[in-house]
Design an enzyme around this catalytic site. Structure first.
Site, mmCIF file in Angstrom:
data_model
loop_
_atom_site.group_PDB
_atom_site.id
_atom_site.type_symbol
_atom_site.label_atom_id
_atom_site.label_comp_id
_atom_site.label_asym_id
_atom_site.label_seq_id
_atom_site.Cartn_x
_atom_site.Cartn_y
_atom_site.Cartn_z
ATOM 1 N N HIS A 140 0.616 -1.046 -0.044
ATOM 2 C CA HIS A 140 -0.068 0.225 -0.054
ATOM 3 C C HIS A 140 0.905 1.322 0.087
ATOM 4 O O HIS A 140 1.754 1.370 0.946
ATOM 5 C CB HIS A 140 -0.947 -0.051 1.311
ATOM 6 C CG HIS A 140 -1.704 -1.177 1.408
ATOM 7 N ND1 HIS A 140 -1.143 -2.280 1.945
ATOM 8 C CD2 HIS A 140 -2.877 -1.596 1.107
ATOM 9 C CE1 HIS A 140 -1.938 -3.387 1.896
ATOM 10 N NE2 HIS A 140 -3.108 -2.981 1.650
ATOM 11 N N LYS A 165 -1.612 -8.180 -4.001
ATOM 12 C CA LYS A 165 -2.465 -6.889 -3.930
ATOM 13 C C LYS A 165 -1.685 -5.924 -3.685
ATOM 14 O O LYS A 165 -0.660 -5.599 -3.137
ATOM 15 C CB LYS A 165 -3.195 -6.866 -2.695
ATOM 16 C CG LYS A 165 -4.162 -5.749 -2.350
ATOM 17 C CD LYS A 165 -4.687 -5.801 -0.988
ATOM 18 C CE LYS A 165 -5.779 -4.485 -0.546
ATOM 19 N NZ LYS A 165 -5.783 -4.361 0.899
ATOM 20 N N LYS A 318 -13.173 22.410 -21.287
ATOM 21 C CA LYS A 318 -13.687 22.488 -22.718
ATOM 22 C C LYS A 318 -12.807 23.143 -23.714
ATOM 23 O O LYS A 318 -13.060 22.806 -24.779
ATOM 24 C CB LYS A 318 -15.218 23.177 -22.323
ATOM 25 C CG LYS A 318 -16.002 22.252 -21.494
ATOM 26 C CD LYS A 318 -17.408 23.104 -21.376
ATOM 27 C CE LYS A 318 -18.527 22.060 -20.500
ATOM 28 N NZ LYS A 318 -19.644 22.868 -20.711
ATOM 29 N N ASP A 358 -23.770 21.316 -25.493
ATOM 30 C CA ASP A 358 -24.397 22.448 -25.098
ATOM 31 C C ASP A 358 -25.259 23.323 -25.996
ATOM 32 O O ASP A 358 -26.189 23.817 -25.631
ATOM 33 C CB ASP A 358 -23.604 23.379 -23.955
ATOM 34 C CG ASP A 358 -22.981 22.681 -23.085
ATOM 35 O OD1 ASP A 358 -23.460 21.783 -22.589
ATOM 36 O OD2 ASP A 358 -21.799 22.987 -22.754
HETATM 37 P P1 NAP Z 1 -18.275 30.270 -16.183
HETATM 38 O O1 NAP Z 1 -17.133 29.954 -17.548
HETATM 39 O O2 NAP Z 1 -17.272 30.100 -14.886
HETATM 40 O O3 NAP Z 1 -18.810 31.753 -16.212
HETATM 41 C C1 NAP Z 1 -19.416 32.058 -15.026
HETATM 42 C C2 NAP Z 1 -20.212 33.443 -15.197
HETATM 43 O O4 NAP Z 1 -21.017 33.644 -14.334
HETATM 44 C C3 NAP Z 1 -19.288 34.504 -15.766
HETATM 45 O O5 NAP Z 1 -20.150 35.155 -16.790
HETATM 46 C C4 NAP Z 1 -19.239 35.171 -14.544
HETATM 47 O O6 NAP Z 1 -19.229 36.935 -14.393
HETATM 48 C C5 NAP Z 1 -20.794 34.785 -13.845
HETATM 49 N N1 NAP Z 1 -20.950 35.040 -12.554
HETATM 50 C C6 NAP Z 1 -20.309 34.401 -11.613
HETATM 51 N N2 NAP Z 1 -20.676 34.971 -10.173
HETATM 52 C C7 NAP Z 1 -21.353 35.942 -10.465
HETATM 53 C C8 NAP Z 1 -22.137 37.022 -9.441
HETATM 54 N N3 NAP Z 1 -21.922 36.760 -8.199
HETATM 55 N N4 NAP Z 1 -22.721 38.090 -10.041
HETATM 56 C C9 NAP Z 1 -22.942 38.023 -11.583
HETATM 57 N N5 NAP Z 1 -22.341 37.273 -12.358
HETATM 58 C C10 NAP Z 1 -21.559 36.112 -11.828
HETATM 59 O O7 NAP Z 1 -19.112 28.937 -16.150
HETATM 60 P P2 NAP Z 1 -20.148 28.529 -17.127
HETATM 61 O O8 NAP Z 1 -19.400 27.095 -17.385
HETATM 62 O O9 NAP Z 1 -20.379 29.498 -18.294
HETATM 63 O O10 NAP Z 1 -21.376 27.829 -16.428
HETATM 64 C C11 NAP Z 1 -22.476 29.166 -16.026
HETATM 65 C C12 NAP Z 1 -23.645 28.220 -15.425
HETATM 66 O O11 NAP Z 1 -24.194 27.396 -16.561
HETATM 67 C C13 NAP Z 1 -23.227 27.471 -14.461
HETATM 68 O O12 NAP Z 1 -24.330 27.234 -13.225
HETATM 69 C C14 NAP Z 1 -23.474 26.003 -15.080
HETATM 70 O O13 NAP Z 1 -23.627 25.053 -14.070
HETATM 71 C C15 NAP Z 1 -24.562 26.315 -16.006
HETATM 72 N N6 NAP Z 1 -24.355 25.315 -17.047
HETATM 73 C C16 NAP Z 1 -25.377 24.733 -17.318
HETATM 74 C C17 NAP Z 1 -25.684 23.527 -18.282
HETATM 75 C C18 NAP Z 1 -26.869 22.916 -18.414
HETATM 76 O O14 NAP Z 1 -26.879 21.706 -19.218
HETATM 77 N N7 NAP Z 1 -27.965 22.976 -17.929
HETATM 78 C C19 NAP Z 1 -24.455 23.353 -19.148
HETATM 79 C C20 NAP Z 1 -23.481 24.173 -18.840
HETATM 80 C C21 NAP Z 1 -23.472 25.248 -17.954
HETATM 81 P P3 NAP Z 1 -17.876 37.396 -14.628
HETATM 82 O O15 NAP Z 1 -17.368 37.039 -15.759
HETATM 83 O O16 NAP Z 1 -18.079 38.831 -14.194
HETATM 84 O O17 NAP Z 1 -17.078 36.606 -13.352
#
Ligand code: NAP
Length: 525
Positions: A140, A165, A318, A358
């Site tokens: 281990h 193991k 990504k 997406d």
């Molecule tokens: P990301 O690249 O980290 O981008 C985050 C975004 O949220 C940025 O525009 C950021 O703004 C903004 N943000 C974060 N905190 C904030 C706050 N307190 N006030 C205002 N704006 C804020 O993340 P992402 O990959 O784009 O994902 C974003 C969301 O989409 C996540 O919740 C994720 O789970 C969701 N999502 C869902 C799916 C689905 O299949 N439903 C697929 C993909 C993603 P700043 O640029 O100013 O920091």
């Protein structure tokens, strides 16, 4: 296909009585039980259990502190306890190779208890008082996965125990794959348990039956884990359908950092099961830099024998996936290239192909609000909140239909950059409540667990009738959606997008319609 790999549950504490725990382990699906005497403390209940007719083989283990166990007393006491309990014929006796190699006395006396040469491989041999348990010689390493694993396991095989193991701490998916590779290359007739600890090690436990590992450990509940990252029996059997994993099983993964909380294994494994596909999807944590991602992909690409057929790619890889595909001259679907991100990798005969499901997921989700997307001649204006990866995919998807998009982001610089690159409009974050667009989309992470009380825009400021789509899917109904609905808006949940993008991945990999009802049920469960 049923697996020859055995499933063992370690027992580490009482109460409840050991005999009851053995029954519970068997009822849960275990094949045998490990008695961790170093943790159990009092050896007398173990002796009493071993004196009873056994409903399954036991592995007797008194793990030394040097190899992660709880044994505090000296080696002489440990040896005498091994001898006392080992004479009761547990089935298997697990001893560290370090102890075996260190002492002729241990080799003589433990070897004498176990059947076969060197404590070896003939289950009936040995002529010991117990009829002979089989010796497991173990190693281990809680620090990491050394570069030369062969050098570690070779002496263990040379000692000719019944089973070798070897357990290592994996820091990422490459470490775990290298441990699995030990199984693949172990040579004919050799029985090997090769496992990796830590979250990254889960794939060694799930995939052990594919490479004919001898045994895997899983706990009845998380508190009973004897090594970091050990799954529960339920997780292994239900989420990973472990009994169906075999040599022909195709492997899929979700690559990210972190990746432990991804729902992709749950949805894809359930969907493959429902469709009768011999495949399994496992988390593959890969450290956050591009160099880490590229090293992982290069490693996997050079080893087609692992049967990795497809990968979900999540944060932060990504963008790295697109770069890696481009660097290698592999195919990238045009909308994924435009979105600047790949979330799906599919292995083809001539390499890999990258897609961004997406993009399709955004449109499929919006289509659940009847008529929201208008007609080819009259597309609605759309306000997109956010300028991260999900926002990019959203803008690309909407532009592919011909919608006019305005991006609002907390950091204006990012909004302006995205708008310039994709050819859409942007406006200051402070203006978002005055957007007046018929579709408002939250592509920020605001409102996501655990900050479920946060809203990216005041729902009361939106016009009734506005279609409000929240990409956040944990929780399924965000505060934004709840209050927008109350205010007379039409709402679309991020769950719809998650289902649609997972379904699109399924269809890319398996070339048949995805069982969307199963995906939905798993996400709701
Ligand atoms: P990301 O690249 O980290 O981008 C985050 C975004 O949220 C940025 O525009 C950021 O703004 C903004 N943000 C974060 N905190 C904030 C706050 N307190 N006030 C205002 N704006 C804020 O993340 P992402 O990959 O784009 O994902 C974003 C969301 O989409 C996540 O919740 C994720 O789970 C969701 N999502 C869902 C799916 C689905 O299949 N439903 C697929 C993909 C993603 P700043 O640029 O100013 O920091």
């Amino acid at each position: 296909m049923s697996s020859a790999t055995l499933l063992a549950v370690p027992l580490t504490r009482t109460p409840p009585p050991l005999a009851d725990q053995v029954q519970a382990a068997l009822a849960a699906g275990a094949d045998l039980v490990e008695l961790r005497v170093d943790r159990l403390g009092d050896p007398d209940p173990v002796a009493r259990l071993l004196e009873q007719p056994a409903p399954c083989p036991y592995v007797l283990t008194i793990r030394s502190a040097a190899e992660g166990g709880a044994w505090q007393a000296g080696e002489a006491e440990r040896l005498s306890l091994y001898l006392r309990l080992g004479r009761l014929g547990p089935g298997y006796l697990d001893l560290e190779y370090a102890s075996w190699a260190h002492s002729e006395d241990i080799r003589q006396r433990i070897g004498g208890l176990c059947c076969g040469a060197g404590g070896g491989s003939s289950p009936d041999g040995g002529g010991t008082p117990s009829g002979g348990s089989q010796l497991i010689l173990s190693h281990h390493d809680f620090r990491g996965t050394p570069a030369d694993l062969d050098a570690v396991v070779r002496p263990l095989f040379d000692a000719e125990p019944a089973v070798v193991k070897a357990v290592f701490m994996a820091h990422d998916a490459i470490d775990a794959w290298r441990v699995l590779d030990l199984l693949r290359r172990r040579g004919p007739g050799r029985r090997l348990i090769a496992l990796a600890m830590g979250e990254a090690g889960l794939l060694t436990r799930v995939l052990a039956p594919k490479f004919s590992g001898f045994l895997v450990f899983a706990t009845l509940d998380a508190a009973g884990a004897t090594a970091p990252g050990q799954p529960t029996v339920r997780e292994l059997l239900e989420v990973y359908r472990w009994r169906e994993v075999g040599p022909a099983t195709r492997v899929f993964g979700v690559v990210g950092w972190p990746v432990t909380h991804s729902r992709s294994p749950h949805v894809h494994n359930a969907a493959m099961s429902a469709a009768g596909i011999d495949g399994v999807l496992v988390p593959m944590p890969v450290a956050p830099d591009y160099a880490d991602f590229a090293a992982f992909m290069d490693w996997l690409t050079a080893r087609p024998e692992f049967d990795v057929a497809g990968l979900c790619v999540t944060i932060p890889h990504k963008v790295h996936a697109l770069r890696w595909l481009t660097d290698h001259g592999f195919a990238v679907e045009p909308l994924a290239r435009r979105a600047g991100a790949v979330n799906t990798l599919t292995r083809a005969e001539d390499g890999w192909r990258g897609d961004n499901t997406d993009v399709a997921g955004v449109l499929a989700a919006l289509q659940t609000a009847a008529g929201a997307l208008g007609t080819p001649d009259a597309r609605p204006d759309v306000a997109v909140l956010g300028a991260g990866g999900a926002a990019r995919a959203t803008v690309v998807a909407l532009q592919s239909l011909g919608c006019r998009v305005t991006v609002y982001n907390r950091m204006s610089r990012r909004a302006a950059g995205l708008a310039a690159e994709l050819g859409c409009a942007w406006a200051p974050w402070e203006d978002r409540a005055r957007a007046r667009a018929p579709i408002v989309i939250n592509a920020t992470s605001v409102g996501m667990q655990p900050h479920v009380d946060a809203v990216p825009v005041d729902p009361a400021a939106l016009d009734p009738g506005t279609v409000v789509f929240d990409l956040v899917y944990t929780p399924a109904e965000t505060r934004l959606l709840r209050e927008a609905c109350r205010h007379g808006c039409r709402i679309v949940s991020g769950v719809e997008m998650f289902i649609a993008q997972a379904a699109a991945q399924f269809e890319l990999w398996h070339n048949r319609p995805a069982p969307r009802d199963i995906l939905r049920a798993v996400l709701a469960g």
